[in-house]
Design an enzyme around this catalytic site. Structure first.
Site, short mmCIF file in Angstrom:
data_model
loop_
_atom_site.label_atom_id
_atom_site.label_comp_id
_atom_site.label_asym_id
_atom_site.label_seq_id
_atom_site.Cartn_x
_atom_site.Cartn_y
_atom_site.Cartn_z
N HIS A 17 8.58 -27.59 -4.52
CA HIS A 17 9.84 -28.35 -4.55
C HIS A 17 9.88 -29.35 -3.39
O HIS A 17 10.31 -30.49 -3.58
CB HIS A 17 11.04 -27.40 -4.41
CG HIS A 17 11.20 -26.40 -5.50
ND1 HIS A 17 11.30 -25.05 -5.26
CD2 HIS A 17 11.30 -26.56 -6.84
CE1 HIS A 17 11.46 -24.42 -6.41
NE2 HIS A 17 11.45 -25.30 -7.38
N LYS A 41 21.20 -17.15 -15.30
CA LYS A 41 19.92 -16.77 -14.72
C LYS A 41 20.23 -15.92 -13.49
O LYS A 41 20.90 -16.40 -12.57
CB LYS A 41 19.18 -18.06 -14.33
CG LYS A 41 17.69 -17.94 -14.16
CD LYS A 41 17.09 -19.36 -14.04
CE LYS A 41 15.63 -19.31 -13.63
NZ LYS A 41 15.05 -20.66 -13.52
N ARG A 90 4.70 -29.59 -13.65
CA ARG A 90 3.56 -28.87 -13.06
C ARG A 90 2.36 -28.86 -13.98
O ARG A 90 1.24 -28.92 -13.55
CB ARG A 90 3.96 -27.43 -12.74
CG ARG A 90 4.94 -27.32 -11.59
CD ARG A 90 5.54 -25.95 -11.52
NE ARG A 90 6.28 -25.64 -12.74
CZ ARG A 90 6.81 -24.48 -13.00
NH1 ARG A 90 6.67 -23.48 -12.15
NH2 ARG A 90 7.48 -24.28 -14.13
N SER A 128 9.13 -20.10 -8.31
CA SER A 128 9.93 -19.24 -7.44
C SER A 128 9.74 -17.77 -7.82
O SER A 128 9.70 -16.90 -6.95
CB SER A 128 11.41 -19.62 -7.53
OG SER A 128 11.57 -20.96 -7.13
N1 COA Z 1 7.15 -26.63 -7.61
C1 COA Z 1 7.29 -25.31 -7.70
N2 COA Z 1 8.02 -24.71 -8.66
C2 COA Z 1 8.62 -25.50 -9.55
C3 COA Z 1 8.51 -26.89 -9.51
C4 COA Z 1 7.71 -27.47 -8.49
N3 COA Z 1 7.56 -28.78 -8.38
N4 COA Z 1 9.21 -27.40 -10.54
C5 COA Z 1 9.74 -26.36 -11.19
N5 COA Z 1 9.39 -25.21 -10.60
C6 COA Z 1 9.73 -23.84 -11.03
C7 COA Z 1 10.95 -23.32 -10.35
O1 COA Z 1 10.60 -22.65 -9.16
C8 COA Z 1 11.49 -22.37 -11.38
O2 COA Z 1 10.80 -21.15 -11.28
P1 COA Z 1 11.47 -19.79 -11.79
O3 COA Z 1 11.74 -19.94 -13.25
O4 COA Z 1 10.40 -18.83 -11.47
O5 COA Z 1 12.72 -19.62 -10.99
C9 COA Z 1 11.11 -22.99 -12.72
O6 COA Z 1 10.07 -23.89 -12.42
C10 COA Z 1 12.25 -23.67 -13.37
O7 COA Z 1 12.63 -24.75 -12.58
P2 COA Z 1 14.07 -25.17 -12.17
O8 COA Z 1 13.89 -26.54 -11.62
O9 COA Z 1 14.76 -24.23 -11.28
O10 COA Z 1 14.74 -25.32 -13.56
P3 COA Z 1 15.79 -24.48 -14.27
O11 COA Z 1 15.30 -24.44 -15.66
O12 COA Z 1 16.15 -23.22 -13.63
O13 COA Z 1 17.07 -25.44 -14.12
C11 COA Z 1 18.35 -27.44 -14.57
C12 COA Z 1 17.04 -26.74 -14.61
C13 COA Z 1 19.23 -27.03 -13.41
C14 COA Z 1 18.02 -28.89 -14.41
C15 COA Z 1 19.06 -27.22 -15.94
O14 COA Z 1 19.13 -25.85 -16.22
C16 COA Z 1 20.43 -27.83 -16.00
O15 COA Z 1 20.61 -29.03 -15.94
N6 COA Z 1 21.46 -26.97 -16.14
C17 COA Z 1 22.85 -27.41 -16.21
C18 COA Z 1 23.40 -27.26 -17.62
C19 COA Z 1 23.11 -28.49 -18.44
O16 COA Z 1 23.44 -29.61 -18.09
N7 COA Z 1 22.47 -28.29 -19.60
C20 COA Z 1 22.16 -29.35 -20.51
C21 COA Z 1 20.77 -29.89 -20.27
S1 COA Z 1 19.64 -29.12 -21.36
#
Ligand code: COA
Length: 162
Positions: A17, A41, A90, A128
């Protein structure tokens, strides 16, 4: 002013990140790292803890703000005057999910665009969850997270406490 949002769960923030944040901060005039207060989550760290770990990791940058948000990302982006969402890719496996999110967000708010940065190859395997799993078995996480975050993880998995 070009305001970009880098959203995620950050439970906890990793070097993967941080790499994206550093590069996005060079593209944006102002970058907002937005922590989703996600009720679906289950997370190890509270939102406040996650915000604090991110702030500690990026304190040398003066064009980055760290905030939490609830609800739809596009509504939050609108409220901040941001038109660019930053996401890290990734591997190919991330693409389908990211494409779906990016298209949905654009349907919901036609002025928003998602910009993808390729995650540094060094961190392309990292998540993560993997970090938490290694920490829970007392493995070495020094290549995955900052020393500050490593300490916080140790605190969560009590066996490490001195
Ligand atoms: N380096 C390391 N890890 C990374 C990474 C990077 N560059 N990019 C992503 N990851 C990992 C994260 O650590 C996370 O790991 P985990 O699942 O083990 O916790 C995983 O990839 C998911 O990444 P994250 O960026 O936390 O995405 P998410 O899916 O949890 O959340 C949001 C994404 C917040 C953007 C999305 O859920 C959101 O916008 N939610 C709001 C509701 C909404 O608007 N919904 C409509 C849109 S569909």
């Amino acid at each position: 002013m070009k305001i970009c949002i880098y959203p995620g769960s950050f439970d906890p923030i990793t070097y993967g990140h941080i790499d994206i944040i550093e590069r996005a901060s060079k593209i944006a005039d102002k970058l907002i790292v937005a922590v989703l207060n996600n009720f679906d989550k289950s997370s190890l760290f509270t939102v406040e803890e996650r915000l604090e770990m991110i702030r500690e990791s990026i304190k040398k940058y003066d064009n980055i703000e760290v905030e939490s948000f609830e609800g739809l990302l596009v509504d939050y982006a609108k409220s901040k005057g941001a038109r660019i969402i930053i996401r890290g890719l990734r591997a190919v496996t991330d693409f389908e999910y990211e494409l779906q999110m990016a298209q949905t967000n654009r349907e919901l708010y036609s002025d928003i665009d998602t910009m993808f940065l390729l995650t540094n190859l060094k961190y392309s395997y990292l998540s993560s969850s993997v970090v938490k799993q290694v920490a829970s078995y007392e493995g070495d996480i020094s290549k995955f997270v900052t020393p500050y975050v490593a300490e916080k993880l140790k605190g969560k998995f009590n066996r490490y406490n001195v």
